[in-house]
Design an enzyme around this catalytic site. Structure first.
Site, short mmCIF file in Angstrom:
data_model
loop_
_atom_site.label_atom_id
_atom_site.label_comp_id
_atom_site.label_asym_id
_atom_site.label_seq_id
_atom_site.Cartn_x
_atom_site.Cartn_y
_atom_site.Cartn_z
N TYR A 229 0.84 -1.19 0.00
CA TYR A 229 0.00 0.00 0.00
C TYR A 229 0.88 1.25 0.00
O TYR A 229 1.96 1.26 0.59
CB TYR A 229 -0.95 0.04 1.21
CG TYR A 229 -0.27 0.00 2.56
CD1 TYR A 229 0.06 1.17 3.25
CD2 TYR A 229 0.04 -1.22 3.17
CE1 TYR A 229 0.66 1.13 4.49
CE2 TYR A 229 0.65 -1.27 4.41
CZ TYR A 229 0.96 -0.10 5.07
OH TYR A 229 1.57 -0.14 6.30
N SER B 141 0.16 7.33 13.01
CA SER B 141 -0.77 6.92 11.97
C SER B 141 -2.14 7.55 12.15
O SER B 141 -2.73 8.07 11.21
CB SER B 141 -0.88 5.39 11.95
OG SER B 141 -1.76 4.96 10.95
#
Length: 251
Positions: free
Chosen positions: A147, A225
């Site tokens: 990703y 994150s």
């Protein structure tokens, strides 16, 4: 101006995602199919020679879902060498039946958030641990997850406005999660600022695909994150040894 991150850079990476044109492939007679598969096999044998002399790496995975059927992941020591592989592959007869669906260009990197900690006072390029990260041997794990991602530049959640010390601490805390999956998940980080649409390409390998779900879920709750990350599409697949390619293409 905030202090910019510095990176150590290793192999250049190409994730080349392809979809098989099954309708066109079925129209070929078995003899032509065999010739094309033999040509592909010779190409992969040459890739294996490059791997064995330590000048690059490669692997192939079968991708699930409709984003792609295959990913060819290639690593080389220069963009020229990577482009040479790409061009040679595109000239194969079978490439006419492998339609590009997505690609990603990056370079394996280790930032100074972590590199100085790993290398101590020595030249990091001479440190065995650092070199293993920059010029990785790709593991023959059963599954792959890829990703792309970037850091946010959104109001108060602007990664690039944080002081270096705060970014270092956030990345080190984030890295502790990754290290807790040692032996379960192998990770390769490709830096792509100025190379592609996102800022990093992340490649994960594991023998248990559920470990991808676990590590990504746990990292989503970490501040680096949760506040500062943006993600692109996820691709997941199964290892496809080159000797099994003929079986895949058999109708």
């Amino acid at each position: 101006m905030n202090e910019a991150v510095k990176t150590l850079d290793g192999w250049f990476c190409l994730h080349d995602f392809r979809s098989i044109d099954w309708a066109a492939w079925r129209e070929l007679n078995p003899g032509n199919q065999e010739l094309m598969l033999n040509e592909l096999s010779h190409f992969l044998s040459d890739m294996e020679i490059t791997k064995n002399i330590g000048e690059g790496e490669h692997t192939i995975y079968s991708i699930l879902g409709q984003k792609a059927d295959l990913v060819f992941f290639t690593l080389r020591d220069s963009l020229e060498a990577l482009n040479e592989v790409e061009n040679r592959f595109n000239k194969l007869a079978i490439a006419d039946y492998l339609l590009p669906t997505y690609s990603y260009i990056s370079v394996v990197e280790l930032s100074n958030y972590l590199a100085s900690h790993m290398a101590g006072g020595e030249d990091p390029y001479q440190n065995k641990g650092v070199r293993a990260r920059l010029y990785p041997a790709l593991p023959p794990k059963k599954h792959i997850c890829f990703y792309p991602m970037s850091k946010k530049r959104d109001g108060a959640d602007n990664w690039y406005m944080l002081p270096m010390e705060e970014r270092q601490q956030l990345i080190r805390d984030h890295g502790l999660i990754g290290r807790s999956y040692a032996g379960k998940v192998q990770q390769i980080i490709g830096g792509s600022i100025g190379f592609d649409d996102y800022e990093w390409g992340v490649t994960l390998f594991s023998d248990d695909a559920l470990e991808f779900k676990r590590i990504v879920t746990e990292m989503r709750f970490d501040e680096a994150s949760a506040r500062y990350a943006e993600f692109g599409s996820f691709f997941i697949g199964n290892l496809l040894p080159s000797e099994q390619l003929s079986k895949l293409f058999t109708i």
